[in-house]
Design a protein around this motif. Sequence first.
Motif, mmCIF file in Angstrom:
data_model
loop_
_atom_site.group_PDB
_atom_site.id
_atom_site.type_symbol
_atom_site.label_atom_id
_atom_site.label_comp_id
_atom_site.label_asym_id
_atom_site.label_seq_id
_atom_site.Cartn_x
_atom_site.Cartn_y
_atom_site.Cartn_z
ATOM 1 N N GLN A 1 -50.810 30.330 23.268
ATOM 2 C CA GLN A 1 -49.472 30.188 22.707
ATOM 3 C C GLN A 1 -48.745 29.001 23.320
ATOM 4 O OE1 GLN A 1 -47.782 34.040 23.575
ATOM 5 N NE2 GLN A 1 -48.873 35.016 21.877
ATOM 6 N N THR B 1 -45.003 27.444 23.618
ATOM 7 C CA THR B 1 -43.573 27.629 23.396
ATOM 8 C C THR B 1 -42.951 26.246 23.311
ATOM 9 O OG1 THR B 1 -43.588 29.669 24.667
ATOM 10 C CG2 THR B 1 -41.457 28.617 24.316
ATOM 11 N N ALA B 2 -42.082 26.058 22.340
ATOM 12 C CA ALA B 2 -41.476 24.740 22.139
ATOM 13 C C ALA B 2 -40.119 24.890 21.464
ATOM 14 C CB ALA B 2 -42.397 23.875 21.304
ATOM 15 N N LEU B 3 -39.544 23.760 21.124
ATOM 16 C CA LEU B 3 -38.251 23.757 20.444
ATOM 17 C C LEU B 3 -38.453 23.055 19.111
ATOM 18 C CD1 LEU B 3 -35.761 24.990 21.652
ATOM 19 C CD2 LEU B 3 -35.045 22.732 22.439
ATOM 20 N N GLN C 1 -33.626 21.641 18.199
ATOM 21 C CA GLN C 1 -33.414 20.499 19.096
ATOM 22 C C GLN C 1 -32.060 19.869 18.788
ATOM 23 O OE1 GLN C 1 -36.706 17.540 19.621
ATOM 24 N NE2 GLN C 1 -37.973 19.131 18.690
ATOM 25 N N PHE D 1 -56.144 21.104 30.469
ATOM 26 C CA PHE D 1 -56.069 20.581 29.101
ATOM 27 C C PHE D 1 -54.937 21.230 28.300
ATOM 28 C CE2 PHE D 1 -58.566 24.384 28.589
ATOM 29 C CZ PHE D 1 -58.112 24.899 27.387
ATOM 30 N N TYR E 1 -52.893 19.872 25.039
ATOM 31 C CA TYR E 1 -52.901 20.663 23.814
ATOM 32 C C TYR E 1 -51.493 20.990 23.344
ATOM 33 C CZ TYR E 1 -53.929 24.250 20.392
ATOM 34 O OH TYR E 1 -53.995 24.961 19.225
ATOM 35 N N GLY E 2 -50.671 21.444 24.282
ATOM 36 C CA GLY E 2 -49.296 21.781 23.939
ATOM 37 C C GLY E 2 -48.554 20.592 23.361
ATOM 38 N N VAL F 1 -50.119 19.672 19.726
ATOM 39 C CA VAL F 1 -49.787 20.631 18.673
ATOM 40 C C VAL F 1 -48.300 20.626 18.352
ATOM 41 C CG1 VAL F 1 -49.749 23.069 18.050
ATOM 42 C CG2 VAL F 1 -51.748 22.113 19.176
ATOM 43 N N ALA F 2 -47.484 20.596 19.396
ATOM 44 C CA ALA F 2 -46.040 20.604 19.173
ATOM 45 C C ALA F 2 -45.623 19.349 18.404
ATOM 46 C CB ALA F 2 -45.302 20.684 20.508
ATOM 47 N N HIS G 1 -45.893 19.121 14.758
ATOM 48 C CA HIS G 1 -44.908 19.849 13.963
ATOM 49 C C HIS G 1 -43.482 19.436 14.320
ATOM 50 C CE1 HIS G 1 -47.878 22.617 12.216
ATOM 51 N NE2 HIS G 1 -48.518 22.452 13.354
ATOM 52 N N GLY G 2 -43.364 18.268 14.913
ATOM 53 C CA GLY G 2 -42.033 17.773 15.248
ATOM 54 C C GLY G 2 -41.322 18.588 16.300
ATOM 55 N N MET G 3 -42.091 19.306 17.110
ATOM 56 C CA MET G 3 -41.466 20.157 18.117
ATOM 57 C C MET G 3 -41.614 19.586 19.525
ATOM 58 S SD MET G 3 -42.564 23.863 16.536
ATOM 59 C CE MET G 3 -41.596 24.920 17.604
ATOM 60 N N LYS G 4 -40.723 20.051 20.408
ATOM 61 C CA LYS G 4 -40.730 19.586 21.785
ATOM 62 C C LYS G 4 -41.335 20.689 22.668
ATOM 63 C CE LYS G 4 -37.221 17.900 25.103
ATOM 64 N NZ LYS G 4 -36.701 19.166 25.699
ATOM 65 N N PRO G 5 -42.520 20.438 23.246
ATOM 66 C CA PRO G 5 -43.209 21.467 24.033
ATOM 67 C C PRO G 5 -42.443 21.877 25.282
ATOM 68 C CG PRO G 5 -44.227 19.350 24.386
ATOM 69 C CD PRO G 5 -43.251 19.163 23.257
ATOM 70 N N ILE G 6 -42.495 23.159 25.605
ATOM 71 C CA ILE G 6 -41.816 23.670 26.792
ATOM 72 C C ILE G 6 -42.834 24.273 27.761
ATOM 73 C CG2 ILE G 6 -40.186 25.385 27.630
ATOM 74 C CD1 ILE G 6 -38.697 25.074 24.954
ATOM 75 N N SER G 7 -43.687 25.140 27.223
ATOM 76 C CA SER G 7 -44.707 25.751 28.082
ATOM 77 C C SER G 7 -45.855 26.246 27.223
ATOM 78 C CB SER G 7 -44.109 26.931 28.838
ATOM 79 O OG SER G 7 -43.795 27.977 27.940
ATOM 80 N N GLN G 8 -46.965 26.544 27.859
ATOM 81 C CA GLN G 8 -48.098 27.050 27.112
ATOM 82 C C GLN G 8 -48.765 28.188 27.885
ATOM 83 O OE1 GLN G 8 -47.472 23.789 28.764
ATOM 84 N NE2 GLN G 8 -48.313 22.976 26.883
ATOM 85 N N LYS G 9 -49.428 29.036 27.137
ATOM 86 C CA LYS G 9 -50.040 30.218 27.741
ATOM 87 C C LYS G 9 -51.423 30.414 27.139
ATOM 88 C CE LYS G 9 -47.536 34.043 27.796
ATOM 89 N NZ LYS G 9 -46.909 35.309 27.321
#
Lengths: 157, 157
Positions: A141, A143-145, A150, B119, B123-124, B127-128, B131-139
Motif C-alpha cells: 500500500q 499512502t499519498a495525497l 494537495q 525499492f 515504487y511509491g 506509482v503515486a 496518478h498525479g499524487m504526492k507519496p507519503i509512505s508505503q507499506k
Amino acid sequence: MPKPPSSESPDQSEAFRAYIAEKGLRGTRQRLAVFEATRNLSGHYTAEELLKKSRSIDRTVSRATIYRALPLLIGSGIIREVDVGRDHKYYLTETGSTPFRAQLICENCDTILEVDAPFMEWYGKTVAAKHGMKPISQKLQVTALCETCQKNKLSRS
Amino acid sequence: MPKPPSSESPDQSEAFRAYIAEKGLRGTRQRLAVFEATRNLSGHYTAEELLKKSRSIDRTVSRATIYRALPLLIGSGIIREVDVGRDHKYYLTETGSTPFRAQLICENCDTILEVDAPFMEWYGKTVAAKHGMKPISQKLQVTALCETCQKNKLSRS
DNA sequence: GTAAGTGCAAAACCTTTGCACGTCG
DNA sequence: CGACGTGCAAAGGTTTTGCACTTAC
C-alpha cells in the motif's frame, strides 16, 4: 413482468451456490441476497454499505448475517478484503484480474485506487523462502495525497 | 550497586527533549518515563506492553498517557508504528536503519520479521506520480507460515 | 425432522475523550 | 500563576457472539 433486471451473472451465481454446497452449507435466501448485492456494487464498499444494498434485495438481511457471510464470500473468491488501516475494512467485488494488486490511498480523502503489482508474487515467495516460510499472501500500500487534496491543503495553510 | 543498567542512550534522550521543547511541549515525568521505556524494549511491542514497562519506571503513568505519547514518539522518530491488521497495533523502537522495511508475518503465531525493502521508496514515488499524487509512505507485508507452524499444522491435520 | 442459519441485542475490544486536578516553566 | 498534561472512567464504533426462533434440505 414482475422480474426485476437484477442478476446478470448466472455463472458466478452458480459458482457461489457450488461453493456453499461443496462446503455443506445452505443456500439461504439471505445469503443469496448478500451475494446478489456484491453483483450490484462497484468500487470499495464497507460492510455497512453491503448491508444496505443487501437489504434493498431482501429486507430481512441483518448486520450479523453480513458479517457471517463475508468470510464465505472471500473464501469463494467472490469478493476481496482490503484493509488499509482505517476504522473499517473495505470490500471489493472480484472482477477476475490479478490477485496481486497494490492500493494507492489518499491520506486526506481516503480514496483508494487499485493498481496491478504482479511482482508481489515473486517478492513474497522470495522473502518467505529466505526465512524458511511458506508464503500465503502479500499486501502493498502506498499512502499519498491526491491532486485535489494537495490543492486544498495548500490553499488551507 | 543500586544503579540498574537502564538508560544507555543520553543522545537519543536529548533528541527527544529537543523535539518536545521545539514543539512547545513539556518534558513531564511521565513522558520521559515512556521514552525511557522504549529504550528498554526490543522487538515489536503493543501499547499495553509499553504501558507496563513505563510503569516499571514510573508507577503513575496511565494508559491514556501512553496513547497520548505515542504520536509524539512516532513524530520524533523514536519509535515506528507497525500495523499488520491484527487486533492491536505494534510499535518498534527505531534503531537507525532504513525506514523502508517490509514485514514478514506468520499467520499462525503472529511473529513479525522486519526486512529491508529499499525499492519501496522508488515504487511509491513512481506509482503515486503516475496518478498525479504526492507519496507519503508505503507499506509492504507478506503473510506466511513459519517453519514451526508449518510442522504443527501438518501434525494437527 | 433436525441441524445449520438468522435476527436481535448485548458483549468485546482497543483506543479516544471529557473533566477536574496536578504541575511544568 | 496559567496553560498544558495527567488519571480516571466512560464513551466510541466496528465486529463478534449467545440465545431462541426459523428454515433449508
